[in-house]
Motif scaffolding. Structure first.
Motif, PDB file in Angstrom:
ATOM      1  N   GLY A 297       0.814  -1.218   0.000  1.00  0.00           N
ATOM      2  CA  GLY A 297       0.000   0.000   0.000  1.00  0.00           C
ATOM      3  C   GLY A 297       0.844   1.262   0.000  1.00  0.00           C
ATOM      4  N   LEU A 298       1.878   1.284   0.838  1.00  0.00           N
ATOM      5  CA  LEU A 298       2.725   2.473   0.929  1.00  0.00           C
ATOM      6  C   LEU A 298       3.520   2.694  -0.346  1.00  0.00           C
ATOM      7  CD1 LEU A 298       3.772   4.755   2.737  1.00  0.00           C
ATOM      8  CD2 LEU A 298       5.544   3.195   3.566  1.00  0.00           C
ATOM      9  N   THR A 299       4.129   1.646  -0.875  1.00  0.00           N
ATOM     10  CA  THR A 299       4.933   1.800  -2.094  1.00  0.00           C
ATOM     11  C   THR A 299       4.054   2.130  -3.292  1.00  0.00           C
ATOM     12  OG1 THR A 299       4.825  -0.608  -2.381  1.00  0.00           O
ATOM     13  CG2 THR A 299       6.790   0.293  -1.325  1.00  0.00           C
ATOM     14  N   LEU A 300       2.844   1.544  -3.360  1.00  0.00           N
ATOM     15  CA  LEU A 300       1.928   1.876  -4.457  1.00  0.00           C
ATOM     16  C   LEU A 300       1.492   3.331  -4.377  1.00  0.00           C
ATOM     17  CD1 LEU A 300       0.218   0.975  -6.879  1.00  0.00           C
ATOM     18  CD2 LEU A 300      -1.586   0.351  -5.253  1.00  0.00           C
ATOM     19  N   GLY A 301       1.248   3.815  -3.163  1.00  0.00           N
ATOM     20  CA  GLY A 301       0.868   5.223  -3.002  1.00  0.00           C
ATOM     21  C   GLY A 301       1.966   6.163  -3.450  1.00  0.00           C
ATOM     22  N   TYR A 302       3.208   5.863  -3.064  1.00  0.00           N
ATOM     23  CA  TYR A 302       4.330   6.680  -3.504  1.00  0.00           C
ATOM     24  C   TYR A 302       4.474   6.637  -5.030  1.00  0.00           C
ATOM     25  CZ  TYR A 302       6.293   7.745   1.099  1.00  0.00           C
ATOM     26  OH  TYR A 302       6.491   8.232   2.343  1.00  0.00           O
ATOM     27  N   SER A 303       4.318   5.458  -5.612  1.00  0.00           N
ATOM     28  CA  SER A 303       4.473   5.311  -7.071  1.00  0.00           C
ATOM     29  C   SER A 303       3.420   6.125  -7.813  1.00  0.00           C
ATOM     30  CB  SER A 303       4.374   3.834  -7.469  1.00  0.00           C
ATOM     31  OG  SER A 303       5.349   3.068  -6.808  1.00  0.00           O
ATOM     32  N   ILE A 304       2.154   6.000  -7.395  1.00  0.00           N
ATOM     33  CA  ILE A 304       1.082   6.727  -8.067  1.00  0.00           C
ATOM     34  C   ILE A 304       1.253   8.236  -7.890  1.00  0.00           C
ATOM     35  CG2 ILE A 304      -1.410   7.138  -8.093  1.00  0.00           C
ATOM     36  CD1 ILE A 304      -1.803   4.219  -7.401  1.00  0.00           C
ATOM     37  N   SER A 305       1.638   8.659  -6.698  1.00  0.00           N
ATOM     38  CA  SER A 305       1.831  10.092  -6.453  1.00  0.00           C
ATOM     39  C   SER A 305       2.960  10.650  -7.309  1.00  0.00           C
ATOM     40  CB  SER A 305       2.142  10.332  -4.964  1.00  0.00           C
ATOM     41  OG  SER A 305       1.086   9.871  -4.154  1.00  0.00           O
ATOM     42  N   TYR A 306       4.045   9.912  -7.386  1.00  0.00           N
ATOM     43  CA  TYR A 306       5.188  10.360  -8.184  1.00  0.00           C
ATOM     44  C   TYR A 306       4.810  10.454  -9.655  1.00  0.00           C
ATOM     45  CZ  TYR A 306       9.910  10.565 -10.078  1.00  0.00           C
ATOM     46  OH  TYR A 306      11.034  10.941 -10.752  1.00  0.00           O
ATOM     47  N   LEU A 307       4.158   9.415 -10.177  1.00  0.00           N
ATOM     48  CA  LEU A 307       3.764   9.423 -11.581  1.00  0.00           C
ATOM     49  C   LEU A 307       2.761  10.538 -11.865  1.00  0.00           C
ATOM     50  CD1 LEU A 307       3.408   5.601 -12.339  1.00  0.00           C
ATOM     51  CD2 LEU A 307       5.161   7.157 -13.182  1.00  0.00           C
ATOM     52  N   ALA A 308       1.869  10.789 -10.914  1.00  0.00           N
ATOM     53  CA  ALA A 308       0.888  11.860 -11.109  1.00  0.00           C
ATOM     54  C   ALA A 308       1.569  13.218 -11.185  1.00  0.00           C
ATOM     55  CB  ALA A 308      -0.144  11.840  -9.981  1.00  0.00           C
ATOM     56  N   LEU A 309       2.522  13.471 -10.292  1.00  0.00           N
ATOM     57  CA  LEU A 309       3.191  14.767 -10.269  1.00  0.00           C
ATOM     58  C   LEU A 309       4.100  14.967 -11.472  1.00  0.00           C
ATOM     59  CD1 LEU A 309       4.119  15.029  -6.477  1.00  0.00           C
ATOM     60  CD2 LEU A 309       2.420  16.398  -7.695  1.00  0.00           C
ATOM     61  N   ILE A 310       4.801  13.927 -11.864  1.00  0.00           N
ATOM     62  CA  ILE A 310       5.804  14.049 -12.915  1.00  0.00           C
ATOM     63  C   ILE A 310       5.219  13.863 -14.310  1.00  0.00           C
ATOM     64  CG2 ILE A 310       8.002  13.140 -13.767  1.00  0.00           C
ATOM     65  CD1 ILE A 310       8.191  14.648 -11.139  1.00  0.00           C
ATOM     66  N   VAL A 311       4.210  12.991 -14.457  1.00  0.00           N
ATOM     67  CA  VAL A 311       3.722  12.628 -15.786  1.00  0.00           C
ATOM     68  C   VAL A 311       2.275  13.061 -16.001  1.00  0.00           C
ATOM     69  CG1 VAL A 311       3.321  10.732 -17.400  1.00  0.00           C
ATOM     70  CG2 VAL A 311       5.309  10.670 -15.882  1.00  0.00           C
ATOM     71  N   LEU A 312       1.373  12.580 -15.166  1.00  0.00           N
ATOM     72  CA  LEU A 312      -0.051  12.749 -15.445  1.00  0.00           C
ATOM     73  C   LEU A 312      -0.514  14.196 -15.366  1.00  0.00           C
ATOM     74  CD1 LEU A 312      -1.518   9.631 -13.589  1.00  0.00           C
ATOM     75  CD2 LEU A 312      -0.984   9.909 -16.006  1.00  0.00           C
ATOM     76  N   ILE A 313      -0.112  14.914 -14.332  1.00  0.00           N
ATOM     77  CA  ILE A 313      -0.576  16.300 -14.176  1.00  0.00           C
ATOM     78  C   ILE A 313      -0.061  17.199 -15.302  1.00  0.00           C
ATOM     79  CG2 ILE A 313      -0.418  18.342 -12.700  1.00  0.00           C
ATOM     80  CD1 ILE A 313      -0.631  16.535 -10.295  1.00  0.00           C
ATOM     81  N   PRO A 314       1.241  17.154 -15.670  1.00  0.00           N
ATOM     82  CA  PRO A 314       1.682  17.978 -16.817  1.00  0.00           C
ATOM     83  C   PRO A 314       0.973  17.626 -18.121  1.00  0.00           C
ATOM     84  CG  PRO A 314       3.572  17.281 -15.529  1.00  0.00           C
ATOM     85  CD  PRO A 314       2.393  16.526 -15.006  1.00  0.00           C
ATOM     86  N   LEU A 315       0.788  16.327 -18.385  1.00  0.00           N
ATOM     87  CA  LEU A 315       0.113  15.939 -19.615  1.00  0.00           C
ATOM     88  C   LEU A 315      -1.358  16.347 -19.589  1.00  0.00           C
ATOM     89  CD1 LEU A 315       1.625  12.400 -20.333  1.00  0.00           C
ATOM     90  CD2 LEU A 315       2.283  14.603 -21.290  1.00  0.00           C
ATOM     91  N   GLY A 316      -1.986  16.195 -18.426  1.00  0.00           N
ATOM     92  CA  GLY A 316      -3.376  16.630 -18.311  1.00  0.00           C
ATOM     93  C   GLY A 316      -3.525  18.135 -18.498  1.00  0.00           C
ATOM     94  N   ALA A 317      -2.573  18.891 -17.937  1.00  0.00           N
ATOM     95  CA  ALA A 317      -2.612  20.344 -18.120  1.00  0.00           C
ATOM     96  C   ALA A 317      -2.430  20.721 -19.585  1.00  0.00           C
ATOM     97  CB  ALA A 317      -1.527  20.996 -17.267  1.00  0.00           C
ATOM     98  N   MET A 318      -1.592  19.984 -20.293  1.00  0.00           N
ATOM     99  CA  MET A 318      -1.394  20.252 -21.719  1.00  0.00           C
ATOM    100  C   MET A 318      -2.677  19.978 -22.500  1.00  0.00           C
ATOM    101  SD  MET A 318       1.594  18.791 -24.253  1.00  0.00           S
ATOM    102  CE  MET A 318       0.977  17.110 -24.241  1.00  0.00           C
ATOM    103  N   LEU A 319      -3.357  18.887 -22.161  1.00  0.00           N
ATOM    104  CA  LEU A 319      -4.615  18.582 -22.832  1.00  0.00           C
ATOM    105  C   LEU A 319      -5.662  19.657 -22.569  1.00  0.00           C
ATOM    106  CD1 LEU A 319      -4.832  14.741 -22.140  1.00  0.00           C
ATOM    107  CD2 LEU A 319      -4.454  15.827 -24.348  1.00  0.00           C
ATOM    108  N   LEU A 320      -5.749  20.105 -21.323  1.00  0.00           N
ATOM    109  CA  LEU A 320      -6.725  21.146 -20.990  1.00  0.00           C
ATOM    110  C   LEU A 320      -6.397  22.463 -21.682  1.00  0.00           C
ATOM    111  CD1 LEU A 320      -7.261  20.493 -17.153  1.00  0.00           C
ATOM    112  CD2 LEU A 320      -8.852  20.013 -19.032  1.00  0.00           C
ATOM    113  N   PHE A 321      -5.112  22.784 -21.767  1.00  0.00           N
ATOM    114  CA  PHE A 321      -4.709  24.042 -22.402  1.00  0.00           C
ATOM    115  C   PHE A 321      -5.026  24.028 -23.890  1.00  0.00           C
ATOM    116  CE2 PHE A 321      -1.742  27.349 -23.827  1.00  0.00           C
ATOM    117  CZ  PHE A 321      -1.961  28.313 -22.859  1.00  0.00           C
ATOM    118  N   SER A 322      -4.901  22.851 -24.514  1.00  0.00           N
ATOM    119  CA  SER A 322      -5.195  22.764 -25.943  1.00  0.00           C
ATOM    120  C   SER A 322      -6.680  22.927 -26.239  1.00  0.00           C
ATOM    121  CB  SER A 322      -4.708  21.421 -26.495  1.00  0.00           C
ATOM    122  OG  SER A 322      -5.459  20.352 -25.954  1.00  0.00           O
TER     123      SER A 322
END
Length: 270
Positions: A13-38
């Protein structure tokens, strides 16, 4: 089926939470912001952008040259990895270190060096019967230089793990060299080869520094997609630049997804 546990890393649970949080901050949020901006572009502006001949040509050029470079490195990288793993010879360590040079060398420096060599008045370009600089061939050459380590470094550990005794046993049973490669080596190498190919392809699609110099940036001839994005940014057309990035993202995602599905299909059972 029970979940594997590790005595070293904390619980699932702890390692999965860290993994998802890291991927969200580094990958998902920037890509999502790019999609919204377009989405600031209207449907008419999107249609006009997709129908732009310059964008269509650059899309075909960027993905076509990246695919050609990845395929070429798939062949050359396999040979280089085989030589480095299966043979011992003087200078082997030097050659092994040279494979990583594209990682350490700034891409702009690589582009300038390749242009100086292969320009029509360059050291090699003046001797070759074929024009390389300022053509799609030059773009492919630059991408081959940049993406070679991805294939070699992916295949090396897989080749090292294949015992030579298996090949010798197949040969003793009467298998020819081609049959040994097809039935013994290829099933183990193909998943790793596809991984290296996908990494090289993805790196080549977004490459800018090493390509922009040798390409010459001639509209409808050697103009790549990253250059169009930079041109849009220079014109302060941020939604347009983001839209081109979204198009690259979607096409790359579809192609990489297909490669991953193929890789899973041919993955030998554990």
């Amino acid at each position: 089926m029970s979940r594997r546990t590790s005595p070293v890393i904390p619980g699932f649970g702890l390692t999965l939470g860290y993994s998802i949080s890291y991927l969200a901050l580094i990958v998902l949020i920037p890509l999502g912001a790019m999609l919204l901006f377009s989405l600031q572009l209207s449907a008419e502006q999107w249609w006009r952008l997709l129908g732009n001949r310059q964008l269509q040509f650059s899309l075909q050029l960027s993905f076509g040259t990246a695919l050609a470079a990845a395929l070429l490195n798939g062949i050359l990288g396999t040979i280089i990895a085989w030589v480095l793993v299966r043979y011992s010879f003087p200078g082997r360590r030097i050659i092994d270190a040279m494979v990583d040079m594209p990682f350490a060398l700034p891409t702009a420096v690589a582009g300038i060096a390749l242009t100086a060599l292969y320009a029509p008045n360059g050291l090699l370009g003046s001797l070759l019967p074929v024009k390389i600089a300022y053509t799609p061939l030059g773009i492919t050459l630059a991408l081959v230089f940049v993406t070679l380590p991805f294939v070699v470094r992916t295949l090396q550990p897989v080749l090292a793990d294949i015992p030579r005794e298996v090949e010798e046993a197949a040969a003793c049973l009467g298998a020819r060299p081609l049959q040994v490669f097809r039935h013994v080596l290829l099933p183990s190498l193909l998943p790793a080869w596809l991984t290296g190919f996908a990494l090289a392809f993805a790196r080549g699609v977004g490459e800018y520094g090493s390509v922009v110099f040798i390409a010459g940036n001639i509209p409808l001839q050697t103009e790549i997609l990253p250059l169009l994005i930079v041109a849009k940014l220079d014109q302060y057309d941020y939604p347009g630049a983001t839209a081109i990035g979204v198009i690259m993202l979607l096409v790359s995602f579809i192609l990489l997804l297909l490669i991953n599905l193929l890789q899973r299909r041919i993955q030998p059972p554990i």
